[in-house]
Scaffold this motif. Structure first.
Motif, short mmCIF file in Angstrom:
data_model
loop_
_atom_site.label_atom_id
_atom_site.label_comp_id
_atom_site.label_asym_id
_atom_site.label_seq_id
_atom_site.Cartn_x
_atom_site.Cartn_y
_atom_site.Cartn_z
N PHE B 222 -2.28 2.53 -3.90
CA PHE B 222 -2.24 3.94 -4.27
C PHE B 222 -2.47 4.19 -5.76
CE2 PHE B 222 0.57 7.35 -5.90
CZ PHE B 222 -0.09 8.45 -5.39
N VAL B 223 -1.74 3.45 -6.60
CA VAL B 223 -1.62 3.89 -7.99
C VAL B 223 -2.92 3.73 -8.78
CG1 VAL B 223 -0.68 1.78 -9.05
CG2 VAL B 223 -0.02 4.00 -9.93
N ASN B 226 -5.22 6.58 -7.68
CA ASN B 226 -4.66 7.85 -8.12
C ASN B 226 -4.85 8.04 -9.63
OD1 ASN B 226 -3.20 10.22 -7.23
ND2 ASN B 226 -1.56 9.50 -8.56
N THR B 227 -4.88 6.94 -10.39
CA THR B 227 -4.97 7.03 -11.84
C THR B 227 -6.42 6.99 -12.34
OG1 THR B 227 -2.92 5.77 -11.86
CG2 THR B 227 -4.00 6.09 -13.97
N THR B 238 -5.79 6.24 1.23
CA THR B 238 -4.39 6.36 0.84
C THR B 238 -4.17 7.57 -0.08
OG1 THR B 238 -4.30 3.97 0.95
CG2 THR B 238 -2.44 5.06 -0.05
#
Lengths: 289, 288
Positions: B222-223, B226-227, B238
């Protein structure tokens, strides 16, 4: 003939690409995190060197310590739940019929992304139509809790899906260790008249203590850096009721564009994780003697 | 696995049967707790809003609304996210396995200085919390114009999965007999030939295990996305699911369908390869 296996070009060809990736995308960033922490910087434009200001601010930042406390609580909670997992895996490893199937069911949540788990549990916790409150109403409970929306309950509510996510993971690892306990030792104890509890407590658990120690470290470090599920479920709220170190860092950096201060928090997270690993290793070794 | 039931080896007393009953009760309760939320999710994905909000959550959908899936897939743009996830995952898994095999081969089969240092670098990298690298990584990718570019995602997946993949491979390489390789050296084979023709094929079972573990990690990541990714066209399932839920707040059926779509590929793989996945999860954790 040994020359073939000490071919320098081949070694460089095989090792260098991975080594460079790890150096440039893991080690250099880690060093830079500490360095950026010395800067006043919004992510774009000029960095301004401000010395230890960010770190001083961090030490006096109530929110940082509150987030750290939440992460530590999660770590304690995760370590305590290991006891429950141990009981379940002891049952599974006692060669009970269907043990393998149970083990396969338990691990399923671990295969899902934290985001999917977070979104699913937002619905499960929904005060009006969620699974839990519907169940409570069926039992005639009128004052159903607000769960994630209640600042006093939100943190503990968030812990539940985290346990749900990881329970199977810890259970299969403990199980794998338990079935490797030599059968002769257990037989010998049984002949000496030991009952199932004594065999579990005096023989099986001590024999897998090495694995249990690794799991304690995994649980603590995993909890200290825990992020995805909490960030998606509550964003650290309501207020800062579920803020943890990583979510605080993320919001400071990518929400408020305080890249300097965010880096200082990231560096704090690194020190805490490494420190915790070192401390637990020391503590557990002492206990053994 | 041998199904020799030790508890049955003694004559059955009523007490023993009660004890067995309690043990099974515990196992079944845990199984229900682990499984029921997913059953509920599946039922949810086939309901209309009236059924979700007006009726018991335990009720079955009257006529299953498969449209929820079609709406999520096409109108919600889940198809784009899904295909992104598929190709990022495949490319990163292939890269990770090749690079990790190279390193493990050099570490276990070849003679050179600094082996210990290099091994330590990979092992320590495994312990570094990813989140502490996020801000500098963002800056590095930004300087290289790789923000909002799938390359940043594939590089991150590959690099951060290398340590654990090498760890799992190491154990296997060390247990592998070396006679064939030694014979090949005698016959005057080159290193590359030995690696690609002899060693790599012999590691197929552990490669399968690590491939699945890597696949699960990448699919669920995810991260990084997302970033580092901002345009819709590059997002993975995701992150996409998360955005979708934000947009269709009140349509629980569609949200349920989206979530099911996002977890289905892994569940299908698990159905066929559960033993291998479990083996990989165990191998990847304890050696740490």
């Amino acid at each position: 003939m040994k020359n073939v296996m000490s071919n320098k070009t081949a070694i460089i060809l095989y090792v260098l690409p991975s080594l460079l990736l790890v150096l440039f995308l893991i080690y250099i960033p880690i060093a830079l995190t500490g360095y950026y922490g010395l800067m006043d910087w919004s992510g774009v434009g000029q960095m301004k060197f401000i010395g230890l200001e960010n770190y001083k601010k961090l030490i006096h930042d109530k929110l940082f310590w509150e987030s750290t406390w939440h992460s530590v609580l999660l770590a304690l909670f995760s370590v305590l739940s290991l006891i429950g997992y141990l009981i379940v895996s002891l049952i599974l490893a006692s060669k009970i019929k269907g043990g393998n199937l149970f083990r396969k069911i338990y691990i399923i949540p671990m295969l899902m992304s934290s985001v999917a788990i977070a979104q699913l549990w937002i619905k499960i916790f929904d005060p009006m139509n969620g699974l839990i409150n519907s169940l409570l109403s069926m039992f005639g409970i009128k004052e159903t809790p607000l769960w994630l929306a209640d600042p006093d309950m939100a943190l503990y509510s968030v812990f539940i899906p985290i346990v749900w996510q990881y329970a199977g993971f810890y259970i299969i690892i403990m199980y794998a260790a338990l079935i490797n306990v030599p059968q002769e030792l257990i037989e010998a104890a049984r002949i000496d008249g030991a009952n199932a509890f004594q065999i579990a407590y005096k023989i099986k658990v001590p024999l897998i203590s090495g694995v249990l120690k690794v799991l304690v470290i995994l649980a603590v470090v995993g909890s200290l850096k825990y992020f995805d599920l909490i960030y998606v479920m509550t964003g650290g709220g309501p207020g800062h009721a579920t803020e943890v170190i990583a979510s605080y860092m993320y919001k400071e950096a990518f929400g408020k564009f305080n890249f300097g201060y965010g880096s200082a928090i990231g560096f704090g997270l690194l020190i805490l994780s490494m420190g915790a690993t070192w401390m637990i290793q020391k503590m557990l070794r002492v206990n053994q003697e | 696995m041998k199904e020799k039931k030790i508890l049955d080896s003694k004559p059955r007393s009523p007490l023993r049967q009660i004890a067995m009953g309690i043990l099974y009760f515990i196992l079944v309760v845990v199984a229900l707790l682990q499984l029921y939320p997913l059953v509920w999710l599946f039922l949810l994905s086939l309901k209309t809003n009236q059924e979700v909000f007006g009726m018991s959550p335990f009720a079955l959908p009257k006529s299953p609304r498969w449209e929820n899936y079609i709406n999520a897939w096409f109108d919600g743009g889940i198809n784009q996210y899904f295909f992104n996830s598929v190709w990022y995952t495949i490319v990163a898994v292939v890269l990770t396995l090749i690079l990790a095999s190279f390193v493990t081969f050099a570490l276990t089969r070849m003679e050179w200085k600094f082996k210990g240092v290099v091994l330590a670098l990979f092992m320590i990298a495994y312990m570094i919390p990813l989140h502490s690298t996020l801000i500098p990584l963002f800056n590095i990718y930004n300087k290289m114009n790789l923000i909002d570019n799938p390359v940043s995602i594939i590089l991150s997946y590959t690099t951060f999965n290398l340590p654990i993949t090498i760890m799992i491979l190491l154990g296997f390489y060390q247990s592998l007999p070396r006679e064939i390789e030694e014979a090949a050296v005698m016959d005057g084979c080159s290193v590359h030939r030995i690696f690609f023709r002899i060693t790599l094929p012999m590691t197929a079972p552990v490669l399968a295990t690590t491939a699945i573990i890597n696949m699960i990690y990448n699919w669920n990541e995810f991260v990084f996305v997302n970033t580092f990714i901002s345009s819709e066209k590059w997002k993975t399932i995701t992150v996409g699911v998360n955005n979708f839920v934000g947009q269709y707040l009140t349509d629980w059926g569609a949200i349920g369908a989206t979530l099911v779509i996002s977890i289905l590929p892994i569940l299908i793989v698990y159905l066929f390869l559960s033993d291998r996945i479990i083996e990989g999860l165990v191998a990847g954790s304890v050696k740490g």
